[in-house]
Design an enzyme around this catalytic site. Structure first.
Site, short mmCIF file in Angstrom:
data_model
loop_
_atom_site.label_atom_id
_atom_site.label_comp_id
_atom_site.label_asym_id
_atom_site.label_seq_id
_atom_site.Cartn_x
_atom_site.Cartn_y
_atom_site.Cartn_z
N ASN A 7 0.88 -1.17 0.00
CA ASN A 7 0.00 0.00 0.00
C ASN A 7 0.91 1.21 0.00
O ASN A 7 1.47 1.59 1.03
CB ASN A 7 -0.89 -0.04 1.25
CG ASN A 7 -1.83 1.14 1.32
OD1 ASN A 7 -1.79 2.04 0.49
ND2 ASN A 7 -2.69 1.14 2.32
N ARG A 91 -2.46 -2.10 -3.57
CA ARG A 91 -3.67 -1.30 -3.39
C ARG A 91 -3.59 -0.10 -4.33
O ARG A 91 -2.58 0.61 -4.35
CB ARG A 91 -3.74 -0.80 -1.95
CG ARG A 91 -4.90 0.12 -1.76
CD ARG A 91 -4.85 0.80 -0.43
NE ARG A 91 -6.03 1.64 -0.30
CZ ARG A 91 -6.09 2.69 0.51
NH1 ARG A 91 -5.07 3.00 1.26
NH2 ARG A 91 -7.18 3.40 0.57
N HIS A 180 -12.67 2.88 0.08
CA HIS A 180 -12.68 1.81 1.09
C HIS A 180 -13.40 0.57 0.55
O HIS A 180 -13.89 -0.26 1.33
CB HIS A 180 -13.44 2.20 2.38
CG HIS A 180 -12.82 3.32 3.17
ND1 HIS A 180 -13.59 4.33 3.71
CD2 HIS A 180 -11.55 3.58 3.50
CE1 HIS A 180 -12.80 5.17 4.36
NE2 HIS A 180 -11.55 4.74 4.24
N ARG A 241 -11.56 15.49 8.08
CA ARG A 241 -12.32 15.91 6.89
C ARG A 241 -13.75 16.27 7.26
O ARG A 241 -14.37 15.59 8.08
CB ARG A 241 -12.35 14.77 5.86
CG ARG A 241 -11.06 14.61 5.09
CD ARG A 241 -11.12 13.40 4.18
NE ARG A 241 -10.03 12.48 4.51
CZ ARG A 241 -9.99 11.21 4.16
NH1 ARG A 241 -11.00 10.67 3.47
NH2 ARG A 241 -8.97 10.47 4.48
N GLU A 385 -8.06 -5.41 5.09
CA GLU A 385 -7.91 -5.06 3.67
C GLU A 385 -6.73 -5.81 3.04
O GLU A 385 -6.80 -6.20 1.88
CB GLU A 385 -7.73 -3.54 3.53
CG GLU A 385 -9.05 -2.82 3.75
CD GLU A 385 -8.90 -1.34 4.04
OE1 GLU A 385 -8.50 -0.99 5.17
OE2 GLU A 385 -9.19 -0.52 3.15
#
Ligand code: ADP
Length: 397
Positions: A7, A91, A180, A241, A385
């Site tokens: 990743n 990823r 996601h 965020r 993940e």
């Protein structure tokens, strides 16, 4: 087969080596400050001590070379040679409309991913650099790209189109993509497996609540809506965020604070969310929970607003699927914050949700946190993940 999962970000790179037969993680780690002074690699073999080494990493190729060196180190490594690594799974954040599934990486795929760079200017170029560096060092090892956006490509038009002039969708592909996806797919599938029910006959809402947070609606095994949009800024309030706001706030604030659009977007991405709403108390939910316990009004206000928004999305997605059978909590906050889960569930009386307070205190395992007579099942499913990427990689090679 042993699968290396990568990743890659602009200045960091996370990795895991997974044995696909046992699905065990053999070693994992992180390279930080790539291309910056003081770069370091952290390496943790499953059966050994974690080690941290400060060493120069001028670029990603050097970072990956150090990862491969750590994995094959005669003392602390977990494989005897690179030939033991059967494939690499990468990823990739944005696959646009082109990638609805994972793919084996070749030159043509790389060119297509590059075309999506416009849609994720911070993430995709870094993902591509990681792929490039790996291909240089392991030219004969097959590589697979697994996209954050892919799982959401099944959304119907009415869910992914914005109320904007249609020509902007046609010209620029402005639409909801969602992120996601690997986590939403893994967690919803796992929930069905744990319950012993058919994935194709369930309506599942997944609340992925981490530093970044998103909700998805998964009907009969297919994603039908998700809260993140063209970018990961839309939807829930997150660590830093803002999530959904009135778009006119941008112009309003730009005048008041004398900032340009870039400056306002920095505020929306980095200074808002629970960090901003808590008056800079913290973006970390551990601090907010501690604040809540001592009666800190910044923490109380923020947790309430965060949970209210999660509950609102659950309501919206219940409508989108004409009902819901299972609601899952996952990721850092979803897995570890009983208080957040319990606040959200307080809004769900209309779904017949009855929380089991004792089960709700458990951590780190697949758990049903509602009572047996609860009309809707609520679960905690730890996301994984990396394992999902390793499975996809093995499936394709
Ligand atoms: P990401 O992958 O988006 O960086 P994670 O899924 O790892 O995020 O979630 C990180 C967040 O999880 C942290 O910022 C923190 O707020 C939250 N978190 C982690 N552990 C706990 C805990 N024990 N209690 C409450 N929140 C936690």
């Amino acid at each position: 087969m042993k699968v290396l999962v990568i990743n890659c970000g602009s200045s960091s790179l996370k990795f895991q080596l997974i044995d696909s037969e046992t699905e065990r993680c053999l070693a994992k780690g992180l390279c930080e400050r790539i291309g910056i002074d003081g770069s370091m690699i952290t390496y943790s073999p499953a059966d050994g001590e974690k080690e941290k080494t400060v060493t120069p990493m001028p670029d990603h190729t050097e970072a990956i070379r150090l990862v491969l060196e750590a994995l094959t180190n005669p003392g602390t490594g977990v494989v005897s040679s690179l030939e033991e690594i059967g494939a690499v799974g990468h990823r990739v954040v944005h696959g646009g409309e082109r990638f609805a599934k994972s793919v084996v990486i070749d030159d043509e795929v790389l060119a297509a991913v590059e075309e999506c760079n416009d849609l994720a200017p911070l993430h995709n170029p870094a993902n591509l650099i990681g792929i490039d560096a790996c291909r240089k060092l392991m030219p004969d090892t097959p590589m697979v790209g697994v996209f954050d956006t892919a799982f959401h490509q099944t959304m119907p038009e009415e869910a992914y189109l914005y109320g904007l002039p249609y020509e902007y969708y046609q010209k620029y592909k402005i639409r909801r993509y969602g992120f996601h996806g690997t986590s939403h797919s893994y967690v919803s599938g796992r929930a069905a497996e744990v319950l012993g029910k058919s994935y194709e006959n369930l309506r599942i809402i997944v609340c992925h609540l981490g530093n970044g947070a998103s909700v998805s609606a998964v009907k009969n095994g297919r994603c039908v809506d998700t809260s993140m949009g063209l970018t990961p800024l839309e939807g829930l309030m997150m660590g830093t965020r803002s999530g959904d706001i009135d778009p006119a706030i941008i112009e309003f604030l730009a005048h008041k604070e004398n900032k340009d659009i870039e400056g306002i977007l920095t505020v929306l991405n980095k200074k808002s969310g629970v960090l901003g709403l808590s008056d800079n108390l913290s973006s970390d939910f551990r601090d907010l929970e501690a604040g809540y316990d001592r009666g800190d009004e910044n923490a109380i206000r923020t947790l309430k607003a965060f949970c209210y928004r999660v509950a609102k999305y659950i309501g919206a997605y219940t409508a989108a699927m004409n009902g819901v059978d299972v609601i899952c909590f996952t990721a850092g906050v979803g897995e570890n914050a009983p208080l957040v889960r319990s606040f959200v569930c307080e809004y769900l009386g209309y779904l017949g949700v009855r929380l089991d307070e004792e089960e709700n205190q458990k951590r780190g395992e697949d758990t049903v946190i509602t009572t047996p007579d609860s009309k809707t099942t609520v679960m905690v499913i730890p996301t994984n993940e990396e394992l999902a990427i390793a499975r996809e990689t093995v499936r394709l090679v």
